[in-house]
Design a protein around this motif. Structure first.
Motif, PDB file in Angstrom:
ATOM      1  N   THR A  27       0.840  -1.207   0.000  1.00  0.00           N
ATOM      2  CA  THR A  27       0.000   0.000   0.000  1.00  0.00           C
ATOM      3  C   THR A  27       0.874   1.255   0.000  1.00  0.00           C
ATOM      4  OG1 THR A  27      -1.719  -1.215   1.176  1.00  0.00           O
ATOM      5  CG2 THR A  27      -1.850   1.201   1.234  1.00  0.00           C
ATOM      6  N   HIS A  28       1.916   1.251   0.812  1.00  0.00           N
ATOM      7  CA  HIS A  28       2.844   2.390   0.859  1.00  0.00           C
ATOM      8  C   HIS A  28       3.521   2.608  -0.486  1.00  0.00           C
ATOM      9  CE1 HIS A  28       6.794   4.308   2.126  1.00  0.00           C
ATOM     10  NE2 HIS A  28       5.889   5.199   2.436  1.00  0.00           N
ATOM     11  N   PHE A  29       3.985   1.503  -1.091  1.00  0.00           N
ATOM     12  CA  PHE A  29       4.667   1.569  -2.397  1.00  0.00           C
ATOM     13  C   PHE A  29       3.715   2.133  -3.467  1.00  0.00           C
ATOM     14  CE2 PHE A  29       6.294  -0.774  -6.277  1.00  0.00           C
ATOM     15  CZ  PHE A  29       7.508  -0.113  -6.371  1.00  0.00           C
ATOM     16  N   ALA A  30       2.476   1.652  -3.464  1.00  0.00           N
ATOM     17  CA  ALA A  30       1.486   2.120  -4.461  1.00  0.00           C
ATOM     18  C   ALA A  30       1.196   3.614  -4.279  1.00  0.00           C
ATOM     19  CB  ALA A  30       0.206   1.299  -4.345  1.00  0.00           C
ATOM     20  N   ARG A  31       1.024   4.043  -3.036  1.00  0.00           N
ATOM     21  CA  ARG A  31       0.714   5.472  -2.780  1.00  0.00           C
ATOM     22  C   ARG A  31       1.902   6.371  -3.122  1.00  0.00           C
ATOM     23  NH1 ARG A  31      -2.712   2.776  -2.993  1.00  0.00           N
ATOM     24  NH2 ARG A  31      -4.413   2.343  -1.556  1.00  0.00           N
ATOM     25  N   GLN A  32       3.090   5.873  -2.861  1.00  0.00           N
ATOM     26  CA  GLN A  32       4.320   6.616  -3.236  1.00  0.00           C
ATOM     27  C   GLN A  32       4.323   6.934  -4.728  1.00  0.00           C
ATOM     28  OE1 GLN A  32       7.644   4.092  -2.173  1.00  0.00           O
ATOM     29  NE2 GLN A  32       8.489   5.660  -0.818  1.00  0.00           N
ATOM     30  N   HIS A  33       3.741   6.000  -5.498  1.00  0.00           N
ATOM     31  CA  HIS A  33       3.713   6.160  -6.962  1.00  0.00           C
ATOM     32  C   HIS A  33       2.359   6.684  -7.444  1.00  0.00           C
ATOM     33  CE1 HIS A  33       7.665   4.269  -7.813  1.00  0.00           C
ATOM     34  NE2 HIS A  33       7.445   3.705  -6.634  1.00  0.00           N
ATOM     35  N   GLN A  34       1.539   7.159  -6.517  1.00  0.00           N
ATOM     36  CA  GLN A  34       0.213   7.749  -6.818  1.00  0.00           C
ATOM     37  C   GLN A  34      -0.729   6.779  -7.533  1.00  0.00           C
ATOM     38  OE1 GLN A  34       3.002  10.271  -7.651  1.00  0.00           O
ATOM     39  NE2 GLN A  34       2.745  10.622  -5.471  1.00  0.00           N
ATOM     40  N   HIS A  35      -0.670   5.498  -7.174  1.00  0.00           N
ATOM     41  CA  HIS A  35      -1.599   4.516  -7.740  1.00  0.00           C
ATOM     42  C   HIS A  35      -2.598   4.086  -6.660  1.00  0.00           C
ATOM     43  CE1 HIS A  35       0.760   4.537 -11.281  1.00  0.00           C
ATOM     44  NE2 HIS A  35       1.784   3.882 -10.775  1.00  0.00           N
ATOM     45  N   PRO A  36      -3.853   3.823  -7.062  1.00  0.00           N
ATOM     46  CA  PRO A  36      -4.893   3.494  -6.075  1.00  0.00           C
ATOM     47  C   PRO A  36      -4.982   2.006  -5.722  1.00  0.00           C
ATOM     48  CG  PRO A  36      -5.893   3.715  -8.231  1.00  0.00           C
ATOM     49  CD  PRO A  36      -4.412   3.994  -8.412  1.00  0.00           C
ATOM     50  N   LEU A  37      -3.983   1.228  -6.154  1.00  0.00           N
ATOM     51  CA  LEU A  37      -3.979  -0.226  -5.945  1.00  0.00           C
ATOM     52  C   LEU A  37      -4.391  -0.602  -4.512  1.00  0.00           C
ATOM     53  CD1 LEU A  37      -3.181  -3.001  -7.166  1.00  0.00           C
ATOM     54  CD2 LEU A  37      -0.870  -2.602  -6.297  1.00  0.00           C
ATOM     55  N   GLN A  38      -5.340  -1.538  -4.404  1.00  0.00           N
ATOM     56  CA  GLN A  38      -5.822  -1.997  -3.104  1.00  0.00           C
ATOM     57  C   GLN A  38      -5.239  -3.376  -2.800  1.00  0.00           C
ATOM     58  OE1 GLN A  38      -8.135  -0.443  -0.867  1.00  0.00           O
ATOM     59  NE2 GLN A  38      -7.713   1.349  -2.137  1.00  0.00           N
ATOM     60  N   CYS A  39      -4.616  -3.500  -1.636  1.00  0.00           N
ATOM     61  CA  CYS A  39      -4.070  -4.774  -1.157  1.00  0.00           C
ATOM     62  C   CYS A  39      -4.706  -5.059   0.196  1.00  0.00           C
ATOM     63  CB  CYS A  39      -2.547  -4.667  -1.029  1.00  0.00           C
ATOM     64  SG  CYS A  39      -1.722  -6.193  -0.555  1.00  0.00           S
ATOM     65  N   ILE A  40      -5.328  -6.240   0.326  1.00  0.00           N
ATOM     66  CA  ILE A  40      -6.031  -6.588   1.573  1.00  0.00           C
ATOM     67  C   ILE A  40      -5.572  -7.962   2.060  1.00  0.00           C
ATOM     68  CG2 ILE A  40      -8.062  -5.215   0.934  1.00  0.00           C
ATOM     69  CD1 ILE A  40      -9.463  -7.917   0.280  1.00  0.00           C
ATOM     70  N   MET A  41      -5.926  -8.277   3.303  1.00  0.00           N
ATOM     71  CA  MET A  41      -5.673  -9.628   3.813  1.00  0.00           C
ATOM     72  C   MET A  41      -6.970 -10.218   4.351  1.00  0.00           C
ATOM     73  SD  MET A  41      -3.440  -8.510   7.125  1.00  0.00           S
ATOM     74  CE  MET A  41      -3.519  -9.980   8.159  1.00  0.00           C
ATOM     75  N   GLU A  42      -7.104 -11.547   4.233  1.00  0.00           N
ATOM     76  CA  GLU A  42      -8.299 -12.233   4.731  1.00  0.00           C
ATOM     77  C   GLU A  42      -7.901 -13.597   5.259  1.00  0.00           C
ATOM     78  OE1 GLU A  42     -10.592 -12.003   1.105  1.00  0.00           O
ATOM     79  OE2 GLU A  42      -9.874 -13.954   0.434  1.00  0.00           O
ATOM     80  N   ILE A  43      -8.571 -14.026   6.308  1.00  0.00           N
ATOM     81  CA  ILE A  43      -8.196 -15.320   6.917  1.00  0.00           C
ATOM     82  C   ILE A  43      -8.624 -16.449   5.987  1.00  0.00           C
ATOM     83  CG2 ILE A  43     -10.281 -15.572   8.303  1.00  0.00           C
ATOM     84  CD1 ILE A  43      -7.997 -16.375  10.565  1.00  0.00           C
ATOM     85  N   ARG A  44      -7.748 -17.472   5.921  1.00  0.00           N
ATOM     86  CA  ARG A  44      -7.963 -18.560   4.969  1.00  0.00           C
ATOM     87  C   ARG A  44      -9.070 -19.506   5.422  1.00  0.00           C
ATOM     88  NH1 ARG A  44      -4.759 -22.529   1.820  1.00  0.00           N
ATOM     89  NH2 ARG A  44      -4.017 -23.639   3.625  1.00  0.00           N
TER      90      ARG A  44
END
Ligand code: TYC
Length: 102
Positions: free
Chosen positions: A85-102
């Motif tokens: 998320t930090h990397f995407a925002r640094q590059h001004q991209h709205p990419l969403q990364c989430i986590m969910e229990i398996r």
């Protein structure tokens, strides 16, 4: 459930029941703005995929709306989400990364 013997501090060995760590999926979501090559770079950089595998997963996310990048213990998954998320925002991209229990 796994069984582990305690360390040698006790007189009699005791059995301690230990649950295997809960595993979490790290998932990338599609959007209309993040460039394809940026997502491929994310998958190579943060999820140790080679270029071919990263491209395959990126296209799967692009067509299906979401895709699993990897499965990790909770703290590792949370760090991946934070770093991506930090990397995407640094590059001004709205990419969403989430986590969910398996
Ligand atoms: N849909 C994006 C595009 O056409 C590419 C993309 C793929 C974006 C995967 C996000 O998680 C994603 N540029």
């Amino acid at each position: 459930m796994a069984i582990k013997h305690q360390q040698e501090t006790d007189l009699a060995p005791q059995k301690v029941l230990i649950d295997p760590p809960a595993m979490w999926r790290v998932v990338l979501l599609n959007d209309d703005f993040t460039p394809m090559d940026f997502v491929t770079t994310v998958l190579q950089t943060f999820f140790a995929m080679d270029y071919e595998r990263a491209t395959q997963i990126m296209l799967k996310i692009h067509t299906e709306g979401r895709g699993i990048c990897g499965v990790f213990p909770k703290d590792v998954a949370a760090t991946k989400v934070s770093e991506v998320t930090h990397f995407a925002r640094q590059h001004q991209h709205p990419l969403q990364c989430i986590m969910e229990i398996r």
